[in-house]
Design an enzyme around this catalytic site. Structure first.
Site, PDB file in Angstrom:
ATOM      1  CE  LYS A 180      -2.713   2.573   3.443  1.00 42.10           C
ATOM      2  NZ  LYS A 180      -1.619   3.394   3.991  1.00 42.10           N
ATOM      3  CG  ASN A 181       2.301   2.794   3.579  1.00 41.14           C
ATOM      4  OD1 ASN A 181       1.145   3.155   3.357  1.00 41.14           O
ATOM      5  ND2 ASN A 181       2.746   2.525   4.787  1.00 41.14           N
ATOM      6  CB  CYS A 207      -5.214   6.440  10.377  1.00 39.97           C
ATOM      7  SG  CYS A 207      -5.845   5.036   9.464  1.00 39.97           S
ATOM      8  NE  ARG A 238      -0.387  10.023  10.263  1.00 38.42           N
ATOM      9  CZ  ARG A 238      -0.787   9.006   9.517  1.00 38.42           C
ATOM     10  NH1 ARG A 238      -2.036   8.629   9.561  1.00 38.42           N
ATOM     11  NH2 ARG A 238       0.050   8.390   8.713  1.00 38.42           N
ATOM     12  CG  ASP A 242       1.986   1.284   9.525  1.00 33.97           C
ATOM     13  OD1 ASP A 242       1.655   2.210  10.293  1.00 33.97           O
ATOM     14  OD2 ASP A 242       2.192   1.463   8.307  1.00 33.97           O
ATOM     15  NE  ARG A 264      -7.426   4.841   4.510  1.00 32.45           N
ATOM     16  CZ  ARG A 264      -6.529   5.251   5.403  1.00 32.45           C
ATOM     17  NH1 ARG A 264      -6.889   5.436   6.634  1.00 32.45           N
ATOM     18  NH2 ARG A 264      -5.291   5.494   5.053  1.00 32.45           N
TER      19      ARG A 264
HETATM   20  C1  UD1 Z   1       3.868   6.738   6.742  1.00 34.60           C
HETATM   21  C2  UD1 Z   1       2.975   5.577   6.418  1.00 34.60           C
HETATM   22  C3  UD1 Z   1       2.328   5.038   7.690  1.00 34.60           C
HETATM   23  C4  UD1 Z   1       3.385   4.728   8.725  1.00 34.60           C
HETATM   24  C5  UD1 Z   1       4.341   5.896   8.925  1.00 34.60           C
HETATM   25  C6  UD1 Z   1       5.531   5.552   9.805  1.00 34.60           C
HETATM   26  C7  UD1 Z   1       2.249   6.118   4.192  1.00 34.60           C
HETATM   27  C8  UD1 Z   1       1.162   6.571   3.313  1.00 34.60           C
HETATM   28  N1  UD1 Z   1       1.966   6.039   5.498  1.00 34.60           N
HETATM   29  O1  UD1 Z   1       3.035   7.751   7.298  1.00 34.60           O
HETATM   30  O2  UD1 Z   1       1.621   3.860   7.341  1.00 34.60           O
HETATM   31  O3  UD1 Z   1       2.746   4.469   9.954  1.00 34.60           O
HETATM   32  O4  UD1 Z   1       4.873   6.330   7.661  1.00 34.60           O
HETATM   33  O5  UD1 Z   1       6.221   4.468   9.267  1.00 34.60           O
HETATM   34  O6  UD1 Z   1       3.332   5.779   3.762  1.00 34.60           O
HETATM   35  N2  UD1 Z   1       6.307  14.194  11.075  1.00 34.60           N
HETATM   36  C9  UD1 Z   1       6.504  15.524  11.346  1.00 34.60           C
HETATM   37  N3  UD1 Z   1       6.400  16.407  10.309  1.00 34.60           N
HETATM   38  C10 UD1 Z   1       6.138  16.024   9.031  1.00 34.60           C
HETATM   39  C11 UD1 Z   1       5.950  14.665   8.768  1.00 34.60           C
HETATM   40  C12 UD1 Z   1       6.034  13.752   9.815  1.00 34.60           C
HETATM   41  O7  UD1 Z   1       6.752  15.899  12.480  1.00 34.60           O
HETATM   42  O8  UD1 Z   1       6.066  16.886   8.139  1.00 34.60           O
HETATM   43  C13 UD1 Z   1       6.396  13.202  12.170  1.00 34.60           C
HETATM   44  C14 UD1 Z   1       5.074  12.466  12.401  1.00 34.60           C
HETATM   45  O9  UD1 Z   1       4.218  13.184  13.243  1.00 34.60           O
HETATM   46  C15 UD1 Z   1       5.576  11.183  13.030  1.00 34.60           C
HETATM   47  C16 UD1 Z   1       6.918  10.943  12.326  1.00 34.60           C
HETATM   48  O10 UD1 Z   1       7.299  12.198  11.778  1.00 34.60           O
HETATM   49  O11 UD1 Z   1       5.808  11.368  14.402  1.00 34.60           O
HETATM   50  C17 UD1 Z   1       6.885   9.906  11.239  1.00 34.60           C
HETATM   51  O12 UD1 Z   1       5.840  10.217  10.344  1.00 34.60           O
HETATM   52  P1  UD1 Z   1       5.908   9.837   8.802  1.00 34.60           P
HETATM   53  O13 UD1 Z   1       6.992   8.839   8.572  1.00 34.60           O
HETATM   54  O14 UD1 Z   1       5.909  11.092   8.014  1.00 34.60           O
HETATM   55  O15 UD1 Z   1       4.515   9.130   8.607  1.00 34.60           O
HETATM   56  P2  UD1 Z   1       3.555   9.241   7.388  1.00 34.60           P
HETATM   57  O16 UD1 Z   1       4.320   9.535   6.138  1.00 34.60           O
HETATM   58  O17 UD1 Z   1       2.395  10.080   7.739  1.00 34.60           O
END
Ligand code: UD1
Length: 423
Positions: free
Chosen positions: A22-23, A116, A121, A310, A402
């Site tokens: 998915k990701n 989610c 986030r 996850d 999803r």
């Molecule tokens: C992606 C995955 C999700 C997985 C997560 C962590 C997708 C679509 N989703 O989510 O399934 O649980 O990686 O492996 O690929 N953060 C910030 N600022 C930002 C972005 C992130 O502070 O601009 C923080 C987030 O709050 C979190 C951490 O960084 O604490 C990791 O988040 P991130 O790896 O970005 O997760 P997602 O990309 O949302």
């Protein structure tokens, strides 16, 4: 308002095949819109997030055909870098349209992403990346606007937090930027590598994905290509955990064993038999469980190659009946314990303090009505339902849909008693 009803207590036997990741899919599909020709994306999972992207792309003028596994996709006819507000709000990964549209059109309009609710986030790192590449961004009535009328320019970007989403989004935009972009403290997840491989397949130059420094030489011509997505490590891990939880002997096929090392290590630490194999066509993992109560273990979520956040929720369901207490430390998201009250309703004993959950093993769980509050919370309740006595009815199945293709069909093929009902 569909529900999954699971009559638990049946061991699982047989083989289940894992779908595409998915990701990776949700990064590669917006990337395919950037190619100067049609792409064929194979091994796609037939899940809600992929179908939502299809609707979003069509509304933006792309040609998309999907047969449930393989997608023909061409963004050549697209003239509109504006994503549909309502559809975008339904999924997290819609933020990748920011990078892909900004690069291709020099501007993008993407509603703030949904998905989610597992914490705040933020997307500040995505925005920081686009601005470092020379874009101006601002928020207008819930829509994130980005503009780079003179084009993007390569830059050195350090990510303050390891972020999968920011790493991929910046890669998408950077393939359009003149000169070199360096992303430091990049995420190393297998799906980051898969998106990088796809970008190289359409003609980009992305080096170092899978390490914490990624170099992108931008400004190359992007063409169409055929590409098969990697297997979903989280779906594979969920079925491995489900096999351990329900007892039995399950072979999980179409996997990349190295992507599963963290979950394999935890299951083996608990005493389950986990073996990897290669039948000449595919790799597989075989999990055997005699239904005995295993040892307690501690789980700490970390960026790859650590234990994936996850799978934190699914494995917590398994820990509920361990002989001793286990601790689960969630380091990635600050609010990823919404499944806990439902596990407790089923008889689990769990106390939460901040980001640490202590799971005291109980003799067994009993089925009752529960609700999936997010995708992996739903998977956790499925694992719990397979272990529990009686019927577990899980509401909000759309969260599970999803990210898991045909979950009830796959579980039924292993002998589980699962049905989907309309209320
Ligand atoms: C992606 C995955 C999700 C997985 C997560 C962590 C997708 C679509 N989703 O989510 O399934 O649980 O990686 O492996 O690929 N953060 C910030 N600022 C930002 C972005 C992130 O502070 O601009 C923080 C987030 O709050 C979190 C951490 O960084 O604490 C990791 O988040 P991130 O790896 O970005 O997760 P997602 O990309 O949302």
């Amino acid at each position: 308002m569909q529900k999954l009803k699971i009559r638990g207590g049946k061991p699982l036997f047989g083989t289940v095949s894992v779908s595409g990741a998915k990701n990776a899919a949700v990064g590669i599909l917006p990337a395919a819109l950037m190619a100067g020709g049609g792409c064929v994306i194979e091994n796609l999972p037939d899940i809600e997030d992929v179908r939502l992207f299809m609707d979003i792309f069509r509304k933006m003028g792309a040609d998309v055909e999907f047969d449930g596994t393989s997608m023909n996709i061409s963004g050549e006819g697209m003239r509109n870098p504006k994503a549909d507000f309502e559809l975008v709000g339904r999924m997290r990964a819609s933020y990748y349209l920011l990078g892909s549209m900004l690069g291709r059109f020099g501007r993008a309009e993407v509603a703030l992403p949904g998905g989610c609710f597992i914490g705040v986030r933020p997307i500040d790192l995505h925005i920081k990346g686009m601005e470092a590449l020379g874009a101006t961004t601002w928020l207008e009535r819930g829509v994130l606007m980005a503009e780079a009328p003179k084009g993007l320019k390569g830059a050195d970007i350090y990510l303050d937090t390891v972020s999968v989403g920011a790493t991929i989004n910046i890669m998408l935009a950077a393939v359009w930027a003149q000169g070199q972009t360096i992303i430091a403290n990049a995420a190393k997840e297998p799906h980051v590598v898969d998106v990088a491989n796809f970008l190289n397949c359409i003609g980009a130059s992305v080096r170092g994905a899978g390490t914490d420094v990624i170099r992108i030489n931008g400004g190359r011509e992007l063409r169409g290509c055929s590409y098969a997505i990697i297997p979903d490590q989280i779906e594979a891990g969920t079925y491995m955990i489900a096999a351990a939880a329900a007892g039995g002997d399950v072979t999980v096929r179409n996997v990349i064993p190295t992507h599963l090392e963290a979950v394999t290590a935890k299951l083996m630490e608990m005493g389950y038999s986990v073996t990897e194999g290669d039948d000449g066509r595919e790799f597989y993992m075989q999990v055997r469980s005699d239904g005995q109560r295993p040892r307690g273990v501690n789980v700490r979520t970390l960026p790859y190659p650590g234990f994936p956040t996850d799978l934190q929720q699914p494995i917590m369901a398994l820990l509920t009946r361990n002989k001793d207490a286990s601790q689960v430390y969630e380091t990635i998201f600050e609010d990823r314990f919404k499944h806990v009250p439902y596990l407790c309703r089923m008889g689990a004993e769990i106390s939460v303090s901040g980001r640490v959950a202590t799971v005291y093993g109980v003799d067994g769980l009993s089925g009752c009505p529960v609700t999936a509050t997010d995708l992996r919370a739903g998977a956790s309740l499925v694992v719990a339902g397979l272990m529990a006595e009686g019927v577990t009815a899980i509401a909000n199945v759309d969260y599970i849909d999803r990210g898991y293709e045909n979950i009830e069909g796959k579980l039924r093929s292993l002998g589980a008693d699962v049905e989907r009902t309309d209320n």
